[in-house]
Every structure is written in C-alpha cells, then in structure tokens.
Design a protein around this motif. Structure first.
Motif, PDB file in Angstrom:
ATOM      1  N   PRO A  63       7.587   4.726   6.428  1.00 42.51           N
ATOM      2  CA  PRO A  63       6.834   3.683   5.704  1.00 42.51           C
ATOM      3  C   PRO A  63       7.312   2.272   6.072  1.00 42.51           C
ATOM      4  O   PRO A  63       8.511   2.005   6.109  1.00 42.51           O
ATOM      5  CB  PRO A  63       7.139   3.998   4.235  1.00 42.51           C
ATOM      6  CG  PRO A  63       7.471   5.442   4.209  1.00 42.51           C
ATOM      7  CD  PRO A  63       8.184   5.704   5.511  1.00 42.51           C
ATOM      8  N   GLU A 114       6.500   4.914  -7.338  1.00 46.18           N
ATOM      9  CA  GLU A 114       5.856   5.824  -6.393  1.00 46.18           C
ATOM     10  C   GLU A 114       4.511   6.300  -6.944  1.00 46.18           C
ATOM     11  O   GLU A 114       3.557   6.470  -6.198  1.00 46.18           O
ATOM     12  CB  GLU A 114       6.761   7.032  -6.115  1.00 46.18           C
ATOM     13  CG  GLU A 114       8.047   6.726  -5.354  1.00 46.18           C
ATOM     14  CD  GLU A 114       9.237   6.415  -6.256  1.00 46.18           C
ATOM     15  OE1 GLU A 114       9.027   6.006  -7.427  1.00 46.18           O
ATOM     16  OE2 GLU A 114      10.388   6.578  -5.800  1.00 46.18           O
ATOM     17  N   GLN A 120       0.846  -1.186   0.000  1.00 46.77           N
ATOM     18  CA  GLN A 120       0.000   0.000   0.000  1.00 46.77           C
ATOM     19  C   GLN A 120       0.886   1.242   0.000  1.00 46.77           C
ATOM     20  O   GLN A 120       2.097   1.143   0.168  1.00 46.77           O
ATOM     21  CB  GLN A 120      -0.903   0.003   1.235  1.00 46.77           C
ATOM     22  CG  GLN A 120      -1.896  -1.150   1.254  1.00 46.77           C
ATOM     23  CD  GLN A 120      -3.014  -0.987   0.239  1.00 46.77           C
ATOM     24  OE1 GLN A 120      -3.491   0.111   0.016  1.00 46.77           O
ATOM     25  NE2 GLN A 120      -3.414  -2.067  -0.400  1.00 46.77           N
ATOM     26  N   SER A 121       0.272   2.389  -0.141  1.00 44.36           N
ATOM     27  CA  SER A 121       1.036   3.635  -0.273  1.00 44.36           C
ATOM     28  C   SER A 121       1.926   3.933   0.929  1.00 44.36           C
ATOM     29  O   SER A 121       2.956   4.575   0.799  1.00 44.36           O
ATOM     30  CB  SER A 121       0.078   4.813  -0.485  1.00 44.36           C
ATOM     31  OG  SER A 121      -0.802   4.952   0.607  1.00 44.36           O
ATOM     32  N   TYR A 122       1.534   3.448   2.095  1.00 44.83           N
ATOM     33  CA  TYR A 122       2.300   3.745   3.318  1.00 44.83           C
ATOM     34  C   TYR A 122       3.318   2.658   3.624  1.00 44.83           C
ATOM     35  O   TYR A 122       3.905   2.637   4.705  1.00 44.83           O
ATOM     36  CB  TYR A 122       1.340   3.922   4.500  1.00 44.83           C
ATOM     37  CG  TYR A 122       0.227   2.911   4.511  1.00 44.83           C
ATOM     38  CD1 TYR A 122       0.419   1.634   5.005  1.00 44.83           C
ATOM     39  CD2 TYR A 122      -1.009   3.227   3.959  1.00 44.83           C
ATOM     40  CE1 TYR A 122      -0.603   0.703   4.977  1.00 44.83           C
ATOM     41  CE2 TYR A 122      -2.041   2.303   3.923  1.00 44.83           C
ATOM     42  CZ  TYR A 122      -1.835   1.051   4.439  1.00 44.83           C
ATOM     43  OH  TYR A 122      -2.841   0.130   4.405  1.00 44.83           O
ATOM     44  N   HIS A 123       3.507   1.769   2.678  1.00 47.82           N
ATOM     45  CA  HIS A 123       4.538   0.738   2.806  1.00 47.82           C
ATOM     46  C   HIS A 123       5.771   1.148   2.015  1.00 47.82           C
ATOM     47  O   HIS A 123       5.746   2.098   1.245  1.00 47.82           O
ATOM     48  CB  HIS A 123       3.998  -0.592   2.282  1.00 47.82           C
ATOM     49  CG  HIS A 123       2.966  -1.219   3.167  1.00 47.82           C
ATOM     50  ND1 HIS A 123       1.875  -1.887   2.676  1.00 47.82           N
ATOM     51  CD2 HIS A 123       2.864  -1.275   4.514  1.00 47.82           C
ATOM     52  CE1 HIS A 123       1.140  -2.339   3.694  1.00 47.82           C
ATOM     53  NE2 HIS A 123       1.716  -1.966   4.816  1.00 47.82           N
ATOM     54  N   SER A 157       1.818   3.370  -7.029  1.00 49.68           N
ATOM     55  CA  SER A 157       1.425   2.955  -5.678  1.00 49.68           C
ATOM     56  C   SER A 157       0.877   4.106  -4.862  1.00 49.68           C
ATOM     57  O   SER A 157       0.524   3.920  -3.705  1.00 49.68           O
ATOM     58  CB  SER A 157       2.644   2.382  -4.964  1.00 49.68           C
ATOM     59  OG  SER A 157       3.617   3.412  -4.798  1.00 49.68           O
ATOM     60  N   ASN A 158       0.840   5.290  -5.448  1.00 47.05           N
ATOM     61  CA  ASN A 158       0.385   6.492  -4.756  1.00 47.05           C
ATOM     62  C   ASN A 158       1.283   6.862  -3.581  1.00 47.05           C
ATOM     63  O   ASN A 158       0.806   7.381  -2.574  1.00 47.05           O
ATOM     64  CB  ASN A 158      -1.068   6.329  -4.292  1.00 47.05           C
ATOM     65  CG  ASN A 158      -1.734   7.658  -3.969  1.00 47.05           C
ATOM     66  OD1 ASN A 158      -1.292   8.709  -4.416  1.00 47.05           O
ATOM     67  ND2 ASN A 158      -2.789   7.613  -3.182  1.00 47.05           N
ATOM     68  N   GLY A 159       2.575   6.582  -3.707  1.00 44.20           N
ATOM     69  CA  GLY A 159       3.494   7.108  -2.704  1.00 44.20           C
ATOM     70  C   GLY A 159       4.381   6.137  -1.953  1.00 44.20           C
ATOM     71  O   GLY A 159       5.095   6.554  -1.040  1.00 44.20           O
ATOM     72  N   SER A 160       4.372   4.860  -2.294  1.00 50.43           N
ATOM     73  CA  SER A 160       5.265   3.922  -1.597  1.00 50.43           C
ATOM     74  C   SER A 160       6.712   4.370  -1.770  1.00 50.43           C
ATOM     75  O   SER A 160       7.126   4.760  -2.855  1.00 50.43           O
ATOM     76  CB  SER A 160       5.123   2.516  -2.168  1.00 50.43           C
ATOM     77  OG  SER A 160       3.788   2.084  -2.085  1.00 50.43           O
ATOM     78  N   LYS A 161       7.455   4.283  -0.704  1.00 50.95           N
ATOM     79  CA  LYS A 161       8.830   4.769  -0.723  1.00 50.95           C
ATOM     80  C   LYS A 161       9.762   3.618  -1.073  1.00 50.95           C
ATOM     81  O   LYS A 161       9.591   2.504  -0.580  1.00 50.95           O
ATOM     82  CB  LYS A 161       9.179   5.324   0.657  1.00 50.95           C
ATOM     83  CG  LYS A 161      10.260   6.393   0.661  1.00 50.95           C
ATOM     84  CD  LYS A 161      10.403   7.015   2.051  1.00 50.95           C
ATOM     85  CE  LYS A 161      11.479   8.086   2.073  1.00 50.95           C
ATOM     86  NZ  LYS A 161      11.048   9.346   1.455  1.00 50.95           N
TER      87      LYS A 161
END
Lengths: 345, 345, 345, 345
Positions: free
Chosen positions: A135, A99, A77-80, A102-106
């Motif tokens: 994340p 990124e 997810q994006s916060y992973h 995934s809408n922002g995965s680091k």
C-alpha cells in the motif's frame, strides 16, 4: 473510596464539566432542526473558526475512534497506507476502525522518539517500499499530545509537514488531548495546526469535560468534499446534533477548554514533582500533558492497586500510567503521591 | 412562533424528556469506568431484560442509522441481501449506511400494504433469484411502527417470521418508533418481538425523549457473537457510556417510554379526528402511531407553510406528514387543525 | 448435438478464437517479467491507444465484473451513487460486486427506452434527492451494447455526456459487447467513447473470443490515479500478465475483434430475418448487436428446449434470448430458425 | 541472453507447462456452460478430492492474492485479526488485499524461526491483547513452503493446529508453493493439510506451470458456506471457467504437478551444492523448496546483475534470492553457480 480512586485511571472516566452541562441544559429547549441545521451547531462551528483564526470546515462525530477513522478515510483510499506511531491510538486501541472505515488502508508504524514521530522515521517508512505490491503511503497521523504524554512543538510539526509535502503525504492530527498540548506549550491552536501544516485535526472534547462529540476540522478544505455524506453514511450524523455542539459552545466561549487542560496538566506536574525523589521511581517520559508515566516496582504497583487506586499498566513491566483530568482533585493527587512513596519504601 | 411551529416536523426535533435528563444528571457524578463497564449501563441492560421478559444481549449505539446497520451486518455477509419495504429508513434515509457497514449487502425492496411487508411480498422477492449472480436473501427488516405510521400486529409479525424460517432468513426489526407501536397495540414488548420471532430489535430512544443512544437487543443470542467488537470497530462504542445508558434507565424505570409514546399517539389521533371532516382532506394511511399523513391540496400546503408550520412533504404531491412527539402540545394540535381547516376552505 | 445446441445460450459459452490462441502460444516462450512489465502487455496497451486514437491509460482485469467494479469504484466514493439501467449487468448479475468494491456505493436504476438510458431518465434520478440522507449521484454507467441488444448512437452518448457534465457526474461505459456496437454502427471506437464524452471504458474480450482479461481504458486520465494499486489490492493483477494481454494483441492487430463482432451481429440479423414472418413470433427489441430477443409462446419455448436448444428466458414469460458469438455457425442459425418455425406452428 | 537470464527472478516469470497447455487446447472445443458448470471444472474438482483423499469443497480464483484474501475473509470478520509471519506474502506483497476483502481485518505479524511460525509465537500474539479495543485473533495463516524456502513438517503443522484449537483460531494455508513442499517432504497432500488440522488450503498453480487459477480447498466444509457467492461478488468467478480448471486436470492427472515441483527443488539443491564451498557465500536459510537464499557481498551482487542475471534482493543487504521453476534449465544453474564463484573471487 470507590469512585475517587478511579480518578487516575483515564481522563475518559471523568464526567461532564459544568460549562458543557449548562450549555446542554440551555440547548434543551423545545424543538430544533435536526442533523446540524440548528443554531447551536452553527455557533459551535463559528467558535472553532474564531479560535483557530481561519475559515475551516467543521464537522462533529460521536467519538474519537470515529472522528479519526472518518478523517483518515477522507485522506486516502483503501490501497493507501497511513504512517503512525507504534503507540498511536489508531493502531493500538481502535479495534481496526481505521481499516474498517477506509475499507482496508494499512497502518504502518514508524519509530518514535519519546512517543513522537520524526521526519527521519516518517521518511524511513514512506520510502521503504515504492512498488505496487505494498500500500502506497499517503497520510501521516500525529497524536497531540501523544499517548505517552509528550507534546510536539510547532517547529517539530512544521518539519514533519515539510517532509509530508515532499513525499506527497497528507497530515492528520489526532487531538484527543489537543487542549492539553495547547495548554502545555502556551501556543495558539492555529500555531499547532494549519500554521504548522496540519490538514485535518480531530479535536477531542470527551477527555476534557464533554459526554460525546469530537470535532473534525479541515484546514485543507478541498479534503472535506462531501465529508458530510461520509459522516452520515458511517452512522456519525447525530439527529439531535445540538447536544453534541452546544457543549462545545459551553467550553469554547469562555476558554473553559484551556482552563481545564491547564488544571489537568498542573495536576500531572504536581504528581511528578511529589514523587521525583522517591527511591526506585522514575519518569518513563517527560511530563508535558496530563499523564504521568512512572517506572516503579511490580510489588509496589500491586500494593497501590490493593489500596484501591486504579490506573493502567499497559506500558510494560513495572510501568504505571496516571492520568489527570479536568476535575482531578489536588488533595487526591497528594494522597496518591503519599501512597506511592509508602508502597515503594 | 419560530420554535413551536416546528413541533410537527419530526419527532427528532424534540428535546430530552425530564426523566432522561434527570438520570443523566444523576449519572454525572465523579469518575466511572468507561466503555460500558459502569453501573448505569448494567442497570439499563437489566431494565431491558426485565421489560422484554427474556435474557437478551443488549448493546448501545449512538444513533438509529448505526444501530440498524450494525445489526443488519451481523445478520448477513456482503454477498447477501436484505429485504425491506420501499419506504424503509434503511433504504431511503441512511445514505447507504447498511451497504457501507456490511461492505456491500444489497437492499431489495418489496411491495408493501399500508407500509407493511407481507409474507407474500417477502416471498416474491426472496424467490425471484436463486442463482449465484445475485446477492442471496438472508435478512428481512421490518420497521415498527412503519414510516407511514402503521403498526404490525403480533400475528402479522408471526406470519412473517414463519416465512423467514422457511426461507432461511433472519428477522430484524427497526424500532425507531417501537414505543409508539407498543402503545398503540397495548401489547407487551415481548409479544411484538421475540415471542413473534424477531431475532434482533433496534429500540429507538432518540425519537422518544433521548439525546443519543439506541439500544440493540439480540433475542437470538447466537447472532450477537463478538458484536461488542463490531460496535467498537465501527466507532459506536461510547467511552462515557453512562450518558447513553442512564437516560434509558430514566425512561424505562417508571414507564415514561410508554407514557410518552401514548401521548404522542394520542396527539396524532386528535389531529386526525379534528380534520376528518375537512373537505378535501383525507388520510393517506390509517393513524396508528404518532404520525398523521394527510392528502391535501398543494396550495393548502403552501399556505400552511406560509403560516409558519413546518412538516415534511416527501410523500408525493399534496401529501403532508405531521409527526407528534413526547412533548407535543395539545393546544398546538388544535391550532394546526384549525389552520388546516382554514387553508383548505 | 450436446455441444452445438448451446451455441445460442451465451456468448461466454464460446471458446478462444484462433488469433487469441496463437498470440498466447507465441507468448508462451520462456521467462518474462511478471505483473505487466512484459513486452506483450506494452504492445497490447499500444494497440489500444492506436485503435482509440488517444493516449489513454490501459489496465487489465480478469473479468467483466471486476473491470466494471474497479472502474466504478475509481469514479465515486462509498457515499456516492451510480445511475444505471434497471437491466444493467452491474445491477442484475454481478452479485453486489459494485457495492463490494466501492464499500457501499448504491446503484440507482433509471428508466430506459429500449434498454437505453436517456438524458431525461438520468436527470430524473439524479435530481430526485439532493439531501445528505441519500447517496449523492456521481456516476452514470451505460452498457454498450445493452443487455437487450440495442446500441447507443454517438449522438445519444454525447447528449448523456452533456447531462453528466451539467450534473457533475462521471461517465462509465460497460463495453462487454463494445465490439458488437462498433460493428453495428460502423463507428470508430473513439467516436463511441472519448469523443462522445466517455471517461472510462471497460472493453470486453471474453465475449468476443478471449479466455480472460477485460481491458479498462481511462480516457480521463486524472481518474486513473493509483489505479494500478487498486487493481493489485482487489486481486486483479495477474502475475503472468502476458496471458491476458497477448490475446488482445492477437485480436487487435489485424482487426479480428471487429471481424468477429460483425460475424456475430450478422448471425443475429440472419436469425431475426429467418423468423420475422413466423406467426406468433415477434421481436422484443430491435436487433442491433449479437442478441435476438423473441416473444414466443411458452409451449414453443418448452418445445425448443426439448429439442436440445439452450437459451435464456429471464426476460419474462414467453421471452427468449438467443445470443450469437464469434464462432456461431450459420447452418445452426438456419436450423434454429427452422425449429422455431416448427414449434410455433 | 535476455530471456534465460530471468530464469531465477521468480517462479512466476515462467510460462505454461505442456500438460497445462494441452489440457487448455483440449478444452478449447466449441461451447461449454459458463461459470464452472462445465465438465472440466467438475473433473478438476474430482481430481483434487482424489488427490487429497477427502470430500473437500473446491473453488477456483484467478490469482493467489485473491485466493488467500477470499479464504481469509471466510474465516473471520472485519473486527477479527489474522496471525501471520512477518514475511508472509499476505502481509508484504498483496497491497492490503486481505484487509480489503475482509473490510478491515488486521494482520498481526508473529516471530518466526527460519520463516516458520511456531505454537509459541502464535500464542504470544494471540494472547497479547484480550480486550475489545484490539481486533480479536481468529485465524492463523501458514505459508507452505515459506517465503524463505523452508517447509513445515507435518508434526509442526499438527502442533500449530492444536494451538489453534485451544485458542479458537481457524487454520489457513497459503500454498502458493505447496507442490514444492510436498515434493521436498515426500508427504501426501492430505498429510500436510487436513490430516494435520488445516481448515483451508490455497493451492497455487501459477508458480508451477499454469497461467491463472489457484484452487481453494475447504477441508472444513462448514467454512465454505456460500463461498461461491463470495467469489462471484469479489470478481473472482470466471465465466469461461474451463480455462482455469482444465490446466489443473492437465497437471494433476499424471502427477506433473509433483514432477515439476521435484525438478524445481532439485535445481535449487543443485545450485546450493555448487556454491557451498565458495568463500564468502553462505546460505541464509536451509534449501528445502525451490528457492536459494544466498548471503553474498554487495559488489558481487552488482557484478552478477551486470552479467545479466536477474534475481530479487529484498532480503537485506547482500542477500540474494534465486528461484527455480518447473522449467529451469540445469545448464543455466551451472552457469549461474560458475558466475557466482567468479564474482565472489
């Protein structure tokens, strides 16, 4: 020699191989159902399941950036976060596509040994932060063969997979040059993937004789839930899918994929061998797949370029990358080696 | 007749036309620079600029969903909204791709007359909400030809463009069947786009004889800033770009694009004419482009299907869509018309 | 009467109730651990678990838009869709926040009866499209009480939940005015949520006497996996969390939440009763929660406004919404009723 | 001493200062317009414009993570990148929020000197990659004061701004501890921001005596276009905005913001002075703002913790961070210093 001189720049400078072309020609008959409901796509998927000796879920994307990004976004997810090598294509050459999808995965880069992640380097990154302000690591992505031409052995992948299991991480493989890895090791595709614990493989065709159309294989089929919707929404569902899948039938049905990979690897080995005794030239990495990374002098590199040769030099001062391809001409390899010898003398 | 019977299902069931195929074959020579730095891509872009009589910025995406979504996301931010027809492909058949690429832009559907937006219907939606609690309208997207086979006249587009200017809206055209619109009207591409106020056109090739590769043309070049990065990040930059661009050279250089569109339109007119006197059959929309929408009886539709014909029926009870294509066979059109007459009797 | 006249505009025009204020004052002592690791947050969570008679997972977000959007994005992926009422706050008043937080999930509006979704209307939307070209329905969101002041009965929620189970949909409840629904029905919070099949509730405090800080309660705890990371990444984790949680302790510990909801509902009933015999005035919806929707004449509305009263008129020509709040003054209700009678005469 | 011992853990462990509290109490009167259309919000914005001596655009967000992420996403697109310090809060402690809000913008970490970026380190990162395969640098974000307690001088910011202008980069300042920087330098807010070339400042109130509500100030007002919509969509528009803005009025109107920052800075200086002669203790960074970073022995750190002191040790082995706050008690500072002396002996 404008065209031939580009033969070592990148394996994606090459064209379409005859087997892929002929399959496309054969597929180019009349009307067929769109969006993958055609016979060619079914056949290609079956070829993959047969080749990998397992009932995996098969999807196609237009290019490697999309295939990797779609697969990774299905695994987290994006916060992973995603643990990768510092030279991984997803980190260095996809313009933030992972990124974006995934809408922002680091992406977290880990140390490598000869371009390869290790259980220790993965563990180091995965355990560095365990708090909510960073994340949460959720995926490891390996590149097989790596961007520096090295290849993970089955036991290396297995060890990484055990680390992933322990830490709750999914395991993705970027196989843009998966064919070359199979060819080098003489392993079956199954041994290098699901048998070693890989959840998802992006199997690259473009660098091995195709025009477009990377395959995404889910060995862990739970992770493939609604993946067809994901592809569609992300603009990666071809309407005339047969032109992506037929080439796969072409190169899989008589093992052209492996033959070409062997050829490219062979050319790389040949180049390495031909320059191994050139004073001042050294290998930056062991030659395992289809790339040769030479440490040379900067003037020599300039002189080679002046002679019309095209190759990448992103590896650092004096470093040169020569990529071989399914259609690389041995005579050209010898010419290149001779020129390297000359410019270094 | 398994294959031929699918000829009216969709124009994306068709194959690659000879001109596109031959250009691909010609492009399939040796190594070429990747990612669009090749000669074919330069040639294709020049053909577009010549055809449209203006120095527009040209990009290529793999398919129409991506082309539309990329273009729309360049024209607005996530908190903006896009006004479209309730039957627009972006709304009904792209699985939320515009929302995904733009990170959340809302599509607002407006009333249409014969599938076409009007200044009044745009104004109605654009002015409905002016507060911060609802996404601010920023783009209008027209589909030319529309999903129901009708075609915007230049003056209609001009009027819409004036409304857009007045309301601060950008104007996008989904031209999946732009060729068919040009063919029907006998207008130049320029007259139907930038001369009428269109900022960006997605020009479809897939439905007119290509395998992949829609063109995105920015007439308003300010809106194209860093659009190459956008394409790359979104997984829409082909490494072997020549296989997307060469087919365009093939169909643009001798006007095959227009010839084929004329042929498809002609087949649609023929079908409409052949069934116009069949009792119980009526046209749902005027036949302008390459689709024929017939109101029939449900049993007749079932009977046609039982005879092996394939076509879509998403338009409502008793409605049937017959699409003609670049390669539609006139004999088949006559057969289909005869069968329609029979099942309705 | 500049201030009092706004009493009927919105329940979020009201201030902080004494119980919430005092709890904040009490919490405002010295240093406390940040990000929710404080005692107040633990106490608030325990109060919720006790009130709902179940071991749910509890989170806090700054406002209702965020709470709803975070919850919905935890229940679906970007290529999924959310079924909601056409008057749902998520659709009409959150500026595309659900689409933004979910990276593109589409909201599908369903028909309602008196503002309420029904199993039939949900089924109609959920089954309309089953193909990959349209976002797959995955969540139903109910608003309790609805935006038009009506309230779902437990058996209505149960029936909807059964439909959700059958169709593979998660069930979310936007409880911005959940307190008012509980007060009206005399049901326990449990009866209106998890006992009726609700997976996640966003329990609003702002409209019932708090400054900020909506609670998100996961009854289906599997859906709460890593939700703390989701909140943090989306900018919804308060560092000084005690100021969000303490007010909840304040209004939950002695049932102020219910008392205030009862008061607001009572004022709404009073207003409705006082104007029921005014000629030309009719109720647009049954008065169940704290809102009164009156059909009046346009001139009467203008006259009321001229007298300084503030209220919303977004419901259509001649429609006026009067919201009562935790602190609404009965005398003002009577004044308003008297003025309505006058302007209508 | 459970509570007091936490005084040095973080400045966000502290409570609400009297001035902020009283303003909230005063604002807590009757009904007021929601979403920022109230008097308190107008007053707070005016205070900012007066304090910064310029007609800037002012917005409020609930917390620093959101403020920074919203501002950054207004300064770049998803395919752009943001240059920051390797210790920047946006990189290390916001769980990928900047990537999430921007839909994928990549953060590029640059070398720092004493926690501060320099024109050279910015240039190095900005010019490293100029190709389409890597996100294009578009923003520089400075943290003032930095996470290691140092402070950018006006001329340092000016030099960075010139580099930004040259390279086409916007300049953002994360001012979570901007007050402490102003206090340390004795500069006006204007001198440290727009007069030095800063485009946007996120001015933190939480760490200086407020509960929630960071201010976002656009000095470059073109960049603020539709920013109100951005805040709303991202769940950062408070309905009862007065409770975010009134505290700002409280701490701005009589310079409490500066007084408190001076006090916190003074406590940090005091602590540093009291331990400067303790054998084995050294400053890791110059003490400029309200943090003291001490290099100690690991056993000493353990012993301090055993005595009940709370502080962060994320800086590396033997490193300890002591943060002072608006309400730090000098007596406690002396106690802490005495304990440090003891545990190190």
């Amino acid at each position: 020699m404008p065209d031939n001189a580009q033969q070592f720049a990148s394996d994606n400078y090459s064209g379409i191989c005859p087997e892929a072309w002929e399959a496309m020609a054969e597929a180019n008959q009349g009307h067929q159902r769109a969006y993958g409901d055609d016979e060619w796509t079914a056949r290609a998927a079956d070829h993959f399941r047969s080749l990998f000796e397992t009932d995996c879920d098969v999807f196609f994307a237009f290019n490697g950036t999309a295939a990797n990004s779609l697969a990774l976004s299905a695994l987290c997810q994006s916060y992973h976060s995603v643990i990768c090598s510092e030279t991984a294509h997803v980190e260095t050459d996809e313009c933030g596509a992972p990124e974006f999808f995934s809408n922002g995965s680091k992406l977290l880069t880990a140390r490598t040994e000869q371009g390869k992640l290790t259980p220790a380097s993965i563990r180091e990154i995965a355990l560095k932060r365990k708090d909510i302000h960073f994340p949460k690591p959720r995926v490891v992505t390996l590149t097989q063969a790596t961007e520096v031409g090295t290849v993970y052995r089955p036991e290396e992948i297995q060890a990484i997979s055990r680390t992933c299991d322990e830490l709750g991480l999914n395991l993705h493989m970027d196989g843009a040059r998966f064919s070359n890895a199979c060819a080098f090791l003489g392993c079956t595709p199954a041994e290098l993937t699901w048998k070693a614990g890989v959840d998802v493989l992006c199997f690259g065709g473009t660098k091995n004789g195709m025009a477009v159309g990377e395959a995404i294989l889910f060995f862990n089929r739970d992770l493939a839930e609604d993946f067809d919707y994901r592809c569609k929404q992300a603009g990666q569902l071809a309407s005339k899918m047969r032109y992506l899948s037929a080439p796969w039938v072409g190169i899989l049905q008589d093992d052209a994929w492996l033959r070409y990979a062997n050829h490219a690897n062979h050319c790389a080995q040949l180049l390495a061998k031909l320059v191994e005794d050139v004073p001042g030239v050294s290998l930056m990495f062991p030659v395992e797949a289809n790339g040769v990374f030479l440490q040379m002098s900067e003037p020599a590199i300039a002189a080679l370029t002046a002679r019309g040769w095209r190759f990448y030099t992103f590896i650092g001062a004096g470093g040169a990358r020569f990529m071989c391809s399914w259609d690389t001409d041995e005579a050209r390899v010898r010419q290149l080696a001779a020129d390297i010898r000359q410019v270094m003398s």
